[in-house]
Design an enzyme around this catalytic site. Structure first.
Site, PDB file in Angstrom:
ATOM      1  N   ASP A   1       0.727  -1.288   0.261  1.00  0.00           N
ATOM      2  CA  ASP A   1       0.288  -0.178   0.303  1.00  0.00           C
ATOM      3  C   ASP A   1       0.788   0.782  -0.022  1.00  0.00           C
ATOM      4  OD1 ASP A   1      -2.961   0.985   2.260  1.00  0.00           O
ATOM      5  OD2 ASP A   1      -2.635   1.407   0.278  1.00  0.00           O
TER       6      ASP A   1
ATOM      7  N   LYS B   1       2.382   3.456  -5.403  1.00  0.00           N
ATOM      8  CA  LYS B   1       2.209   2.350  -6.695  1.00  0.00           C
ATOM      9  C   LYS B   1       3.221   1.667  -7.803  1.00  0.00           C
ATOM     10  CE  LYS B   1      -1.410   3.342  -3.817  1.00  0.00           C
ATOM     11  NZ  LYS B   1      -1.098   2.604  -3.024  1.00  0.00           N
TER      12      LYS B   1
ATOM     13  N   ASP C   1      -3.359  -2.560  -2.631  1.00  0.00           N
ATOM     14  CA  ASP C   1      -4.179  -2.194  -2.412  1.00  0.00           C
ATOM     15  C   ASP C   1      -4.122  -0.780  -3.974  1.00  0.00           C
ATOM     16  OD1 ASP C   1      -5.380   0.786  -0.187  1.00  0.00           O
ATOM     17  OD2 ASP C   1      -6.477  -0.278  -1.599  1.00  0.00           O
ATOM     18  N   ASN C   2      -5.114  -0.801  -3.919  1.00  0.00           N
ATOM     19  CA  ASN C   2      -5.399   0.901  -5.337  1.00  0.00           C
ATOM     20  C   ASN C   2      -5.093  -0.381  -6.075  1.00  0.00           C
ATOM     21  OD1 ASN C   2      -3.919   2.136  -2.798  1.00  0.00           O
ATOM     22  ND2 ASN C   2      -5.890   2.763  -3.241  1.00  0.00           N
TER      23      ASN C   2
ATOM     24  N   GLU D   1     -11.947   4.656  -0.626  1.00  0.00           N
ATOM     25  CA  GLU D   1     -11.718   4.569   1.069  1.00  0.00           C
ATOM     26  C   GLU D   1     -12.382   5.762   0.526  1.00  0.00           C
ATOM     27  OE1 GLU D   1      -8.705   3.581  -0.432  1.00  0.00           O
ATOM     28  OE2 GLU D   1      -7.015   5.611   0.463  1.00  0.00           O
TER      29      GLU D   1
HETATM   30  C1  LIG Z   1      -5.198  10.004  -8.922  1.00  0.00           C
HETATM   31  C2  LIG Z   1      -5.672   8.930  -7.025  1.00  0.00           C
HETATM   32  C3  LIG Z   1      -4.281   9.623  -6.404  1.00  0.00           C
HETATM   33  C4  LIG Z   1      -4.863   9.673  -5.270  1.00  0.00           C
HETATM   34  C5  LIG Z   1      -5.890   8.885  -4.856  1.00  0.00           C
HETATM   35  C6  LIG Z   1      -5.646   8.333  -2.856  1.00  0.00           C
HETATM   36  C7  LIG Z   1      -5.150   6.990  -2.921  1.00  0.00           C
HETATM   37  C8  LIG Z   1      -5.872   6.304  -2.365  1.00  0.00           C
HETATM   38  C9  LIG Z   1      -4.456   5.324  -1.673  1.00  0.00           C
HETATM   39  O1  LIG Z   1      -5.464   4.106  -0.771  1.00  0.00           O
HETATM   40  C10 LIG Z   1      -3.227   5.433  -1.042  1.00  0.00           C
HETATM   41  O2  LIG Z   1      -3.024   3.998  -1.436  1.00  0.00           O
HETATM   42  C11 LIG Z   1      -2.569   6.156  -2.203  1.00  0.00           C
HETATM   43  C12 LIG Z   1      -1.376   6.345  -2.602  1.00  0.00           C
HETATM   44  O3  LIG Z   1      -1.189   6.841  -2.858  1.00  0.00           O
HETATM   45  N1  LIG Z   1      -0.303   5.633  -1.355  1.00  0.00           N
HETATM   46  C13 LIG Z   1       1.062   5.866  -1.160  1.00  0.00           C
HETATM   47  C14 LIG Z   1       1.176   5.260  -0.006  1.00  0.00           C
HETATM   48  C15 LIG Z   1       2.304   5.976   1.014  1.00  0.00           C
HETATM   49  C16 LIG Z   1       2.746   5.970   2.440  1.00  0.00           C
HETATM   50  O4  LIG Z   1       4.199   4.908   2.200  1.00  0.00           O
HETATM   51  C17 LIG Z   1       4.868   5.558   2.938  1.00  0.00           C
HETATM   52  N2  LIG Z   1       5.965   4.835   1.234  1.00  0.00           N
HETATM   53  C18 LIG Z   1       5.892   4.997   0.076  1.00  0.00           C
HETATM   54  N3  LIG Z   1       6.684   4.692  -0.767  1.00  0.00           N
HETATM   55  C19 LIG Z   1       7.384   4.048   0.263  1.00  0.00           C
HETATM   56  C20 LIG Z   1       8.428   2.899   0.328  1.00  0.00           C
HETATM   57  N4  LIG Z   1       9.156   2.724  -1.083  1.00  0.00           N
HETATM   58  N5  LIG Z   1       9.148   3.193   1.076  1.00  0.00           N
HETATM   59  C21 LIG Z   1       8.903   3.047   2.807  1.00  0.00           C
HETATM   60  N6  LIG Z   1       7.082   4.132   2.484  1.00  0.00           N
HETATM   61  C22 LIG Z   1       7.278   4.119   1.549  1.00  0.00           C
HETATM   62  C23 LIG Z   1       4.581   6.850   1.976  1.00  0.00           C
HETATM   63  O5  LIG Z   1       5.846   8.140   2.672  1.00  0.00           O
HETATM   64  C24 LIG Z   1       3.345   6.933   2.563  1.00  0.00           C
HETATM   65  O6  LIG Z   1       3.173   7.316   4.323  1.00  0.00           O
HETATM   66  C25 LIG Z   1      -3.643   7.257  -2.503  1.00  0.00           C
HETATM   67  C26 LIG Z   1      -6.196   8.399  -5.882  1.00  0.00           C
HETATM   68  C27 LIG Z   1      -6.071   8.774  -6.974  1.00  0.00           C
HETATM   69 MG   LIG Z   2      -3.592   2.720  -0.412  1.00  0.00          MG
END
Ligand SMILES: Cc1ccc(Cc2cc(O)c(O)c(C(=O)NC/C=C/[C@H]3O[C@@H](n4cnc5c(N)ncnc54)[C@H](O)[C@@H]3O)c2)cc1
Ligand SMILES: [Mg+2]
Length: 214
Positions: free
Chosen positions: A141, A144, A169-170, A199
């Site tokens: 999660d 992406k 997820d997603n 969500e």
């Molecule tokens: C167009 C659009 C945009 C956004 C959404 C909505 C939407 C709905 C969702 O359920 C989503 O999970 C997301 C989403 O982008 N999730 C990314 C989540 C990141 C978290 O994880 C952390 N992280 C990211 N890469 C790493 C990594 N390598 N190693 C360790 N931690 C990492 C970050 O520090 C954050 O704590 C977005 C829907 C549609």
């Molecule tokens: Mg998510």
């Protein structure tokens, strides 16, 4: 001075959830994100699918990629057997600090190891650092575009065994096209899509559950 969204989520937990009651922590975050401020937690609808997979797998070892505020971390850990361990990776220090407090409020700190760092750096170290052989369940999660490289890295590091479950997820929104293409066409996985919604919204999204065949 302005608070961050994760800080506001933690405040909602401390105000509305009962210490030591993980499900009240999950409920408090869902209430806040549904009625006050949207946030990217897996949420209650997809969360119920997550619960059913966790209950079915009954994992002894779980890896979560992307802790954020700890919503799914707490949701998963609340369903684990007593000896089970969950490792969650989070590279943003602010998010990690909030997640630690959410996890502590839920009373689940002894089941959860939150590692502050990037998945790409830490996946190769998990065996030696935490005495992990393989993971029974992985919840993806995080960003992406990291789902596919990190899955390949977990394969290369021997962290998956015959029967290990990946739950992503997603896969529709925001979407993980390269991961889906790989996992659905690889002879080393058997995949299943669980249709749901993004969500706290009516937009389509879903979880992809994949069994590693070895
Ligand atoms: C167009 C659009 C945009 C956004 C959404 C909505 C939407 C709905 C969702 O359920 C989503 O999970 C997301 C989403 O982008 N999730 C990314 C989540 C990141 C978290 O994880 C952390 N992280 C990211 N890469 C790493 C990594 N390598 N190693 C360790 N931690 C990492 C970050 O520090 C954050 O704590 C977005 C829907 C549609
Ligand atoms: Mg998510």
């Amino acid at each position: 001075t302005q608070t961050t969204r994760p800080q506001r989520i933690l405040a909602a937990v401390q105000k509305n959830a009962t210490r030591g009651d993980p499900r009240s922590v999950v409920k408090a975050i869902d209430q806040f994100c549904r009625h006050k401020e949207w946030a990217m937690n897996v949420g209650d609808e997809k969360g119920c699918i997550l619960d059913s997979v966790v209950t079915e797998v009954n994992p002894a070892t779980v890896l979560e990629l992307g802790t954020y505020c700890g919503y799914s971390t707490v949701r998963i850990a609340s369903l684990l057997p007593s000896h089970a361990k969950l490792i969650t990776l989070e590279f943003d220090p602010g998010n990690a600090a909030i997640a630690r407090q959410v996890i502590a409020w839920a009373g689940l700190a002894d089941k959860i190891q939150l590692v502050e760092g990037a998945s790409g750096d830490w996946i190769p170290k998990l065996k030696e650092k935490f005495g992990i052989e393989t993971f029974d369940l992985v919840f993806l999660d995080h960003w992406k575009d990291r789902y596919l490289p990190d899955t390949k890295l977990m394969e290369e590091c021997g962290l998956l065994r015959k029967g290990s479950i990946l739950l992503a997820d997603n896969v529709i929104c925001p979407g993980t096209p390269d991961y889906l293409e790989y996992i659905r066409n690889s002879p080393r996985y058997k995949s299943q899509y669980f249709k749901s919604h993004l969500e706290y919204t009516k937009a389509e999204d879903g979880l992809e559950k994949s069994v590693f065949l070895g």
